[in-house]
Design an enzyme around this catalytic site. Structure first.
Site, PDB file in Angstrom:
ATOM      1  N   ASP A  81       1.068  -1.176  -0.009  1.00 31.34           N
ATOM      2  CA  ASP A  81       0.145  -0.254  -0.261  1.00 31.34           C
ATOM      3  C   ASP A  81       1.207   1.262  -0.128  1.00 31.34           C
ATOM      4  O   ASP A  81       1.477   1.294   0.785  1.00 31.34           O
ATOM      5  CB  ASP A  81      -1.049  -0.115   1.369  1.00 31.34           C
ATOM      6  CG  ASP A  81      -1.512   1.285   1.246  1.00 31.34           C
ATOM      7  OD1 ASP A  81      -2.615   1.299   0.165  1.00 31.34           O
ATOM      8  OD2 ASP A  81      -2.131   1.280   2.227  1.00 31.34           O
ATOM      9  N   HIS A  82       0.281   2.397  -1.321  1.00 31.55           N
ATOM     10  CA  HIS A  82       1.056   3.597  -1.010  1.00 31.55           C
ATOM     11  C   HIS A  82       3.468   3.092  -0.678  1.00 31.55           C
ATOM     12  O   HIS A  82       3.217   4.025   0.022  1.00 31.55           O
ATOM     13  CB  HIS A  82       1.206   4.627   0.691  1.00 31.55           C
ATOM     14  CG  HIS A  82      -0.854   5.127   0.843  1.00 31.55           C
ATOM     15  ND1 HIS A  82      -1.218   6.270  -0.351  1.00 31.55           N
ATOM     16  CD2 HIS A  82      -1.369   4.428   0.755  1.00 31.55           C
ATOM     17  CE1 HIS A  82      -1.994   6.013   0.146  1.00 31.55           C
ATOM     18  NE2 HIS A  82      -2.515   5.456   1.230  1.00 31.55           N
ATOM     19  N   GLY A 212      -8.793   5.709   3.171  1.00 22.89           N
ATOM     20  CA  GLY A 212      -9.479   6.518   3.856  1.00 22.89           C
ATOM     21  C   GLY A 212     -10.506   6.281   4.863  1.00 22.89           C
ATOM     22  O   GLY A 212     -11.172   7.565   5.409  1.00 22.89           O
ATOM     23  N   ALA A 213     -11.293   5.085   4.687  1.00 22.02           N
ATOM     24  CA  ALA A 213     -12.275   4.759   4.656  1.00 22.02           C
ATOM     25  C   ALA A 213     -12.489   4.326   6.522  1.00 22.02           C
ATOM     26  O   ALA A 213     -13.388   4.146   6.929  1.00 22.02           O
ATOM     27  CB  ALA A 213     -12.425   3.521   3.624  1.00 22.02           C
ATOM     28  N   ASN A 233      -9.732   0.396   1.673  1.00 24.59           N
ATOM     29  CA  ASN A 233      -9.073   0.480   3.099  1.00 24.59           C
ATOM     30  C   ASN A 233      -9.161   1.274   4.258  1.00 24.59           C
ATOM     31  O   ASN A 233      -9.832   1.826   4.115  1.00 24.59           O
ATOM     32  CB  ASN A 233      -7.571   1.686   2.135  1.00 24.59           C
ATOM     33  CG  ASN A 233      -6.977   0.966   0.874  1.00 24.59           C
ATOM     34  OD1 ASN A 233      -7.185   0.006   0.405  1.00 24.59           O
ATOM     35  ND2 ASN A 233      -5.815   1.371   0.972  1.00 24.59           N
ATOM     36  N   THR A 236      -6.565   2.907  10.155  1.00 22.74           N
ATOM     37  CA  THR A 236      -6.891   3.162  11.697  1.00 22.74           C
ATOM     38  C   THR A 236      -7.841   2.662  12.733  1.00 22.74           C
ATOM     39  O   THR A 236      -7.478   2.225  13.560  1.00 22.74           O
ATOM     40  CB  THR A 236      -7.517   5.092  11.673  1.00 22.74           C
ATOM     41  OG1 THR A 236      -6.473   5.174  10.573  1.00 22.74           O
ATOM     42  CG2 THR A 236      -7.680   5.671  12.810  1.00 22.74           C
TER      43      THR A 236
END
Ligand code: G3H
Ligand code: 13P
Ligand code: ZN
Length: 288
Positions: A81-82, A212-213, A233, A236
């Site tokens: 990811d990223h 950022g979900a 995704n 957090t």
């Protein structure tokens, strides 16, 4: 079982559900995520960022996730990811990641296209898929802190141009969500632009990814899926579940010095948090 990401989409896309991509940083989080998939008998994606790779080592985190995935009763995809560094992405692909993200969305459009295309060409020769990103999300990642002023919602026409120029297999777009814990702690509010998702989905013929979900409410998630999001995704919310369980465990057992004992509740907490998301992402009628 460890599966290639293309297996998730081989029967085409459906408006009924999205696959979760859960970020992991360690063994316990990975165990929790994979056990959630097994208990509900549904496929999922486990994602590792460059931050996790520099924490644990590329081979180490790959081996942890891939070993657990191979032994799992349900399908598990391994995704990077990223990614910022094309050379690291190439090493990850050679190692066995079936999906990598090249996130050069902070660069100018033409540079983003060039860098993404380089990774796509390599990945396709090796049989892997690439996720690109166009637009920028607010919030924080290891590498950047993106403010309101720097954020950029994805323009549908630009997303099409980006897809045509790069050949990415999945596409992350910026539609109003925010990375990180900041929105859960009340710092910023995410407004998800559903018509924008639909407009992008009408033009771009590959699965769309919502970053950022964490903290996005269930109805908005349904709306995002109905309008074309196919991968969601989450990092957090799992970090919070893990950390709260660990704090509680240490507080309740101050005498405990065996990590296997005080870490155990973190696995359970991540599993339950993952199951919640898995149910949400598979619509009202597929699971209870
Ligand atoms: O968007 C991805 C993550 O939430 C940021 O993760 O801290 O491992 O870069 P990181
Ligand atoms: P959250 O910070 O909302 O969990 O987003 C995770 C993410 O987008 C990982 O790529
Ligand atoms: Zn993200």
């Amino acid at each position: 079982m460890l599966v290639h990401i293309k297996e998730l989409f081989k029967e085409g896309v459906t408006e009924k559900f999205a696959y979760p991509a859960f970020n992991t940083q360690n063994l316990e989080t990975t165990l929790g995520i994979i056990r959630a998939g097994e208990e509900l008998d549904v496929p999922l994606i486990v994602a590792t960022t460059e931050g996790t790779i520099s924490y644990a080592g590329l081979e180490t985190i790959f081996d942890i996730v891939a070993t657990l995935a191979r032994k799992a009763k349900s399908p598990v995809v391994l995704h990077l990811d990223h990614g910022k560094d094309p050379e690291q992405l190439k090493r990850a692909i050679r190692l066995g990641y079936s999906s990598v993200m090249i996130d050069h969305s902070h660069l100018a459009f033409d540079q983003n296209v060039r860098d993404t295309k380089e990774v796509v060409e390599f990945a396709h020769r090796e049989g892997a898929w690439v996720q690109g990103e166009i637009g920028r999300l607010r919030g924080t990642e290891d590498w950047v802190s993106v403010s309101d002023a720097q954020s950029l919602l994805t323009e549908p026409e630009e997303a099409l141009k980006f897809h045509q120029a790069t050949g990415v297999d999945t596409l992350a777009c910026s539609v109003g969500t925010v990375h990180g814990v900041v929105k859960i702690r009340g710092g910023v509010t995410a407004h998800v632009d559903l018509p924008r998702i639909k407009a992008i989905n009408d033009l771009v013929p590959v699965p769309l990814v919502l970053h950022g979900a964490s903290g996005v409410d269930e109805n908005t998630v349904f709306g995002a899926i109905e309008n074309g999001i196919r991968i969601i995704n989450i990092d957090t919310e799992l970090r919070i579940a893990f950390t709260e369980a660990l704090r509680e465990s240490l507080k309740n057992h101050p005498e405990e010095i065996d990590p296997r004992h005080f870490m155990k509740p973190t696995i359970e907490a991540v599993k339950e948090a993952s199951k919640l998301k898995l149910k949400q992402f598979r619509t009202r009628n597929l699971l209870n």
